[in-house]
Enzyme design. Structure first.
Site, mmCIF file in Angstrom:
data_model
loop_
_atom_site.group_PDB
_atom_site.id
_atom_site.type_symbol
_atom_site.label_atom_id
_atom_site.label_comp_id
_atom_site.label_asym_id
_atom_site.label_seq_id
_atom_site.Cartn_x
_atom_site.Cartn_y
_atom_site.Cartn_z
ATOM 1 N N GLY A 1 0.811 -1.212 0.000
ATOM 2 C CA GLY A 1 0.000 0.000 0.000
ATOM 3 C C GLY A 1 0.842 1.258 0.000
ATOM 4 N N CYS B 1 -1.938 -4.394 9.215
ATOM 5 C CA CYS B 1 -3.108 -4.311 8.336
ATOM 6 C C CYS B 1 -3.817 -5.656 8.256
ATOM 7 C CB CYS B 1 -2.686 -3.866 6.934
ATOM 8 S SG CYS B 1 -1.935 -2.230 6.911
#
Lengths: 271, 67
Positions: free
Chosen positions: A40, A192
């Site tokens: 990300g 995450c």
């Protein structure tokens, strides 16, 4: 090395900035940035840097693209599923940003392959960006930044929390290192994979990391002290960024800033 | 007793309390957090040696390692 006519047009909105100018754009062109982790953070940071005219970027990741990556790793699409992230990102970014040479290293960073990555002395890298997704790799990246004498720009995001810091042991030793802030025996709960994250949360930190990187490149004093006295007279003061921890709460929309401080007992930077 | 701000909330503690005492009082594990005191990071090895002062602003937070 001068900025060409084509580059002058392409990067005109950057060159227009007095803090950048042709000199700054040249600086971007001559820079080599190492990015650890192409998820990300890494995909978005790399895209901003390649688009800004950074000359060389090396991407490091042993992971492959998965379906659950697509909501926040915007460079990837379903055709890329199962393919190495560093490899896909390098191909796509080079296609879009022809001025940037992108190298892919399709393995996870480990103690075993750091010699391979950091073979040239002095280091060929101007900045080391930590975009990884786990604590152990973050400790290893910190160690390499110290060993190689490179400025580290470390970003992270999970849940609604984001953190960003930049450090250089040679320039501001009083700020310590990543291990002074987060000793390696810390318990880590926020990743995450375990607590989730929204795409724009990661995107916010990636944008800040890319901006901080460009600002640091504009202040050569922060990268290589007294290398070039004329270039050091830019208006960006990277010393205002080095040695600071920025924390973003994406739920409350608050930023907090703190000065980092060396741990005199740190087993990494005080050893 | 003195009062300090712990993550924006007022907290009353005994005069002479160290940063380690504050964490113990809140049953926060030392190896799970980092501390910022008045906008400066305090490394963990210093926590037992730093005494809280009236109106100190203390921020306690976890490492974020995702990316």
């Amino acid at each position: 090395m001068a900025v060409t006519d084509k580059e002058f047009l392409r990067y005109s909105r950057q060159i227009l900035l007095p803090e950048v100018g042709e000199q700054g754009q040249n600086r971007f062109k001559q820079s080599h940035i190492l990015i650890i982790g192409v998820g990300g953070l890494g995909t978005l940071t790399a895209q901003y840097l390649a688009a800004a005219g950074i000359g060389k970027i090396t991407l490091v990741d042993g992971d492959v693209v998965e379906l659950s990556n697509l909501p926040r790793q915007l460079l990837f699409s379903k055709e890329d599923l199962g393919v190495n992230k560093a490899q896909v990102a390098a191909i796509k970014l080079m296609r879009a940003y022809e001025d940037c040479e992108i190298y892919s290293y399709c393995e996870y960073l480990s103690a075993a392959n750091t010699n391979d990555l950091f073979s040239s002395k002095p280091s060929e890298f101007d900045l080391l960006l930590d975009c990884s997704d786990n604590f152990d790799v973050r400790q290893l990246v910190n160690l390499q930044a110290i060993k190689q004498g490179i400025t580290l720009v470390s970003a992270s995001a999970a849940h609604f929390q984001g953190q960003l810091l930049s450090i250089n042991q040679q320039i501001s030793p009083e700020s310590g290192c990543y291990h002074c802030l987060y000793p390696s025996d810390m318990s880590v709960s926020q990743t995450c994979q375990t607590i989730g994250v929204l795409g724009p949360m990661v995107g916010t930190l990636a944008s800040m990391q890319a901006l901080m990187s460009l600002n640091l490149l504009l202040d050569v004093d922060v990268l290589k002290p007294s290398l070039d006295e004329t270039a050091a007279k830019t208006k960006i003061n990277g010393n205002q960024l080095l040695g600071k921890l920025f924390r973003f709460d994406g739920g409350k929309f608050t930023w907090r800033q703190a000065s980092l401080l060396r741990d005199p007992n740190c087993s990494v930077c005080s050893a | 007793m003195i009062s300090i701000f712990l993550n924006d909330e007022v907290m009353s503690i005994a005069d002479g309390s160290s940063l380690t005492d504050v964490l113990k009082r809140r049953t926060i594990a030392e190896n799970g957090v980092a501390l910022v005191l008045n906008a400066e990071v305090v490394p963990r090895s210093r926590w037992p040696h730093i005494m809280c002062q009236q109106d100190d602003t203390l921020e306690v937070f976890s490492v974020v390692a995702g990316g």
